[in-house]
Design a protein around this motif. Structure first.
Motif, PDB file in Angstrom:
ATOM      1  N   PHE A 287      -8.465 -21.160  16.023  1.00 43.12           N
ATOM      2  CA  PHE A 287      -8.776 -22.564  15.692  1.00 43.12           C
ATOM      3  C   PHE A 287      -7.525 -23.438  15.723  1.00 43.12           C
ATOM      4  O   PHE A 287      -7.533 -24.549  16.252  1.00 43.12           O
ATOM      5  CB  PHE A 287      -9.423 -22.668  14.316  1.00 43.12           C
ATOM      6  N   LEU A 290      -6.232 -23.948  19.202  1.00 39.03           N
ATOM      7  CA  LEU A 290      -7.156 -24.827  19.901  1.00 39.03           C
ATOM      8  C   LEU A 290      -6.915 -26.281  19.499  1.00 39.03           C
ATOM      9  O   LEU A 290      -6.895 -27.188  20.340  1.00 39.03           O
ATOM     10  CB  LEU A 290      -8.578 -24.408  19.523  1.00 39.03           C
ATOM     11  N   LEU A 298      -9.151 -31.662  21.462  1.00 39.15           N
ATOM     12  CA  LEU A 298     -10.346 -31.696  20.619  1.00 39.15           C
ATOM     13  C   LEU A 298     -10.504 -33.062  19.960  1.00 39.15           C
ATOM     14  O   LEU A 298      -9.515 -33.668  19.556  1.00 39.15           O
ATOM     15  CB  LEU A 298     -10.216 -30.643  19.507  1.00 39.15           C
ATOM     16  N   LYS A 302     -14.031 -32.503  15.351  1.00 35.39           N
ATOM     17  CA  LYS A 302     -14.071 -31.069  15.668  1.00 35.39           C
ATOM     18  C   LYS A 302     -12.907 -30.362  14.982  1.00 35.39           C
ATOM     19  O   LYS A 302     -13.036 -29.283  14.420  1.00 35.39           O
ATOM     20  CB  LYS A 302     -13.988 -30.896  17.189  1.00 35.39           C
ATOM     21  N   GLU A 305     -13.727 -29.901  11.430  1.00 36.63           N
ATOM     22  CA  GLU A 305     -14.677 -28.797  11.255  1.00 36.63           C
ATOM     23  C   GLU A 305     -13.950 -27.460  11.327  1.00 36.63           C
ATOM     24  O   GLU A 305     -14.190 -26.551  10.529  1.00 36.63           O
ATOM     25  CB  GLU A 305     -15.749 -28.879  12.348  1.00 36.63           C
ATOM     26  N   PHE A 306     -13.021 -27.334  12.293  1.00 35.50           N
ATOM     27  CA  PHE A 306     -12.272 -26.086  12.429  1.00 35.50           C
ATOM     28  C   PHE A 306     -11.402 -25.813  11.209  1.00 35.50           C
ATOM     29  O   PHE A 306     -11.223 -24.666  10.802  1.00 35.50           O
ATOM     30  CB  PHE A 306     -11.417 -26.108  13.699  1.00 35.50           C
ATOM     31  N   ARG A 309     -13.717 -24.484   8.619  1.00 28.57           N
ATOM     32  CA  ARG A 309     -14.083 -23.097   8.897  1.00 28.57           C
ATOM     33  C   ARG A 309     -12.891 -22.148   8.691  1.00 28.57           C
ATOM     34  O   ARG A 309     -13.051 -21.016   8.217  1.00 28.57           O
ATOM     35  CB  ARG A 309     -14.634 -22.981  10.317  1.00 28.57           C
TER      36      ARG A 309
END
Lengths: 491, 123
Positions: A287, A290, A298, A302, A305-306, A309
């Motif tokens: 994550f 990314l 991104l 997003k 959200e990562f 998570r």
């Protein structure tokens, strides 16, 4: 002279008998006299005399006969045959039976005293050799029993012992060696058998071909029977001889099958732990990379959200580490139990409080039935709380929406029974035997989205076991699971 | 553009990998267990399979790889592992496990993309 020499005179001629006795007593000897053969035999066999003078011709017994009897009973008594007429044959016969010499009759006092002196020398020689013989026999006996003791010891130890001389021939082996090497029969004087483990043979010949004594041992592990059914450790070392040399090689065989099994279980556990620890780390790194990647670009929401998570994954990683630490503390018993009387009703209520939000969200009905006069139980509060937390957490997590949880706590004779029943997803038959195993988690369409360390029930079982309690469960797939725990009440 | 199947029981890994691959224009199909993975391979016929070892599945990633090769499916396989060193899995690709390459987690986007590129252009 320590003791007076004891002399026996056997003669039917009274004058000679008494004269001799008096003469010897004057010389400070102790003297017994027998007036015939039977009395002579009686005295001479029941007492240990240094010397005996035996008349050859007596009315009841022949002197040879008397000599024979005395010598049989008292081989160290030095005997003289006194006779006026010694034939060659009787002389030979007397000597054969053990007479030391002849004394011709009549004899002068000097002749007699000379014979006594000579006889006493012989007597001392006989006693000395007797003493040496006894000592030697005793030593031999000790040696023999030492040898058989060693043999017994070597045969009764679990380890195999095998000794090979410099020529590579077997000189000793015990029973365990035969069993552990699982090869053809060993034979002393023969080389190691054909199917003796090749790797061990190689090390043995390496030692045998050495020029000088090697002080260290070499060992290796060999799988004797496939699938780790029999694994041995062979240890090869020199048998030293003299300063710098060796007499041969001794091979010690140890059965390490059990140790290998434990090692295997440990390795499996370690790799499982590593796997479990790495999974969340890999996800979070994925994550993060990314989010930072220039090419992927991104959108902000997003990325957020990562991050959420990632946080979830790291929290569960933390849970896992804490669970692992708990297990490790239980394993090495460093956890200090603070034992106090516990009211299980109180523990249950505070645990349910913890999960009240989840219970409400899933719209689960909780039914409690607790005995009015429930006994207090001596336990560590944090441990019993852990048992309730883990079981109720499962009952909530693996329950369906609008499900039900039934909790009974009751007194039964001399134990307390805790029953926790859920209407959740249940366990498949093949999953049931594994549920107390570390990292086991049921996998099916329901559990996909449920997080857990796979250690919860394993911890519960360890705690229950540590109080000599019992835990069992009943389960039906897609219908639900019931855990039943019994703790003995100890006053 | 090539189609890549990503089979891993960790949804986060699937998502991260997929995003990396999609950023380079690859098409991606995913599955979270070997059974579903087998199905999507049959149906979508991907050009490359990224397959996790999935040690805790009954039919793990090894099993799926062997099954595919037995069925003469020659699609290149890139295998994700997480503890290859601790369990002594340092055997070469193609020997005991019929895959084309191994990559140990965590995987950087660059490493993943270069391995994927290499495997797709091997022929």
């Amino acid at each position: 002279m320590i003791d007076k020499a004891k002399i026996l005179i056997i003669d039917d001629e009274e004058g000679l008998r008494l004269g001799t006795k008096r003469l010897l007593e004057l010389e400070d000897y102790f003297v017994d006299a027998a007036e015939n053969g039977s009395e002579g035999i009686k005295l001479g066999t029941t007492n240990e005399y240094d010397l005996a003078f035996i008349d050859l011709k007596m009315p009841d017994y022949d002197g040879i006969e008397v000599l024979k009897k005395i010598k049989e009973a008292r081989p160290n008594t030095v005997c003289y045959i006194a006779t006026a007429y010694a034939s060659y044959d009787t002389a030979v016969e007397a000597t054969r039976i053990g007479a030391y010499g002849y004394i011709p009759k009549p004899f002068t006092p000097d002749e007699l005293l000379y014979s006594v002196e000579k006889g006493m020398l012989q007597r001392n020689l006989l006693l000395e050799s007797e003493r040496l013989k006894l000592e030697r026999e005793k030593n031999l006996l000790e040696l023999a029993s030492e040898k058989s003791r060693l043999k017994t010891i070597l045969n009764s130890i679990a380890g195999g012992v095998l000794v090979v001389n410099r020529l590579g021939k077997i000189v000793y082996f015990n029973n365990a060696a035969l069993k552990l090497a699982d090869s053809d029969k060993f034979e002393t004087g023969k080389p190691l058998p054909e199917n003796f483990p090749e790797e061990l043979k190689e090390i043995a010949s390496e030692y045998l071909n050495a020029d000088i004594f090697i002080s260290g041992a070499k060992s290796l592990e060999i799988e004797i029977k496939p699938n780790q059914e029999l694994v041995i450790q062979g240890i090869v070392s020199h048998v030293p001889e003299g300063e710098n040399s060796f007499a041969g090689v001794v091979i010690v065989l140890r059965n390490i099958t059990e140790a290998k099994k434990i090692e295997h279980i440990k390795n499996q556990f370690v790799s499982m732990v590593a796997h479990e620890l790495k999974a969340p780390v890999s996800a979070v790194i994925g994550f993060l990379q990314l989010s930072m990647d220039e090419n992927v670009k991104l959108p902000e929401e997003k990325k957020l959200e990562f991050m959420q998570r990632s946080t979830t994954r790291l929290k569960s990683l933390l849970d896992l580490v804490n669970d692992l630490l708990d297990i490790s503390r239980m394993e090495i018993n460093t956890k200090q139990k603070i034992i106090e009387p516990i009211d299980l009703k109180e523990i249950l209520n505070s645990t349910l409080e913890l999960f009240s939000l989840d219970i409400k969200n899933k719209n689960i009905v909780v039914e409690k039935r607790i005995d009015q006069n429930l006994s207090l139980i001596n336990m560590d509060k944090s441990e019993i709380s852990r048992v309730f937390t883990n079981l109720i957490s499962n009952a909530v997590k693996y329950n369906h929406d609008n499900g039900k949880i039934v909790i009974n706590i009751s007194n039964k004779n001399n134990f307390i029974e805790i029953l926790i029943k859920d209407s959740g997803i249940g366990l498949r038959e093949e999953e049931r035997e594994k549920i107390f195993t570390e990292f086991f988690r049921a996998k099916n369409k329901f559990t996909k989205s449920i997080s857990g360390t796979g250690l919860g029930l394993s911890i519960v079982k360890r705690i229950v076991d540590s109080y000599n309690g019992k835990i069992r469960f009943e389960s039906e797939y897609e219908k639900g699971t019931t855990f039943i725990i019994q703790f003995p009440i100890n006053d | 553009m090539a189609l890549i199947a990503v089979i891993d029981d960790d949804p986060d890994i699937i998502e991260a990998s997929s995003l990396v691959l999609k950023s380079k224009g690859y098409h991606v199909v995913t599955a979270t267990n070997p059974d579903d993975g087998y199905k999507i391979i049959q149906e979508k016929k991907p050009d490359l399979i990224i397959l996790d070892v999935m040690m805790d599945e009954p039919d793990d990633g090894f099993f799926l790889a062997q099954k595919l090769r037995r069925e003469k499916i020659k699609t290149p396989i890139l295998m994700y592992t997480s503890v290859s060193k601790t369990i002594g899995m340092e055997f070469g690709a193609g020997e005991m496990v019929p895959v084309d390459d191994f990559v140990e987690k965590p995987i950087s986007p660059d490493e993943l993309l270069s391995k994927v590129h290499f495997l797709l252009n091997k022929e």
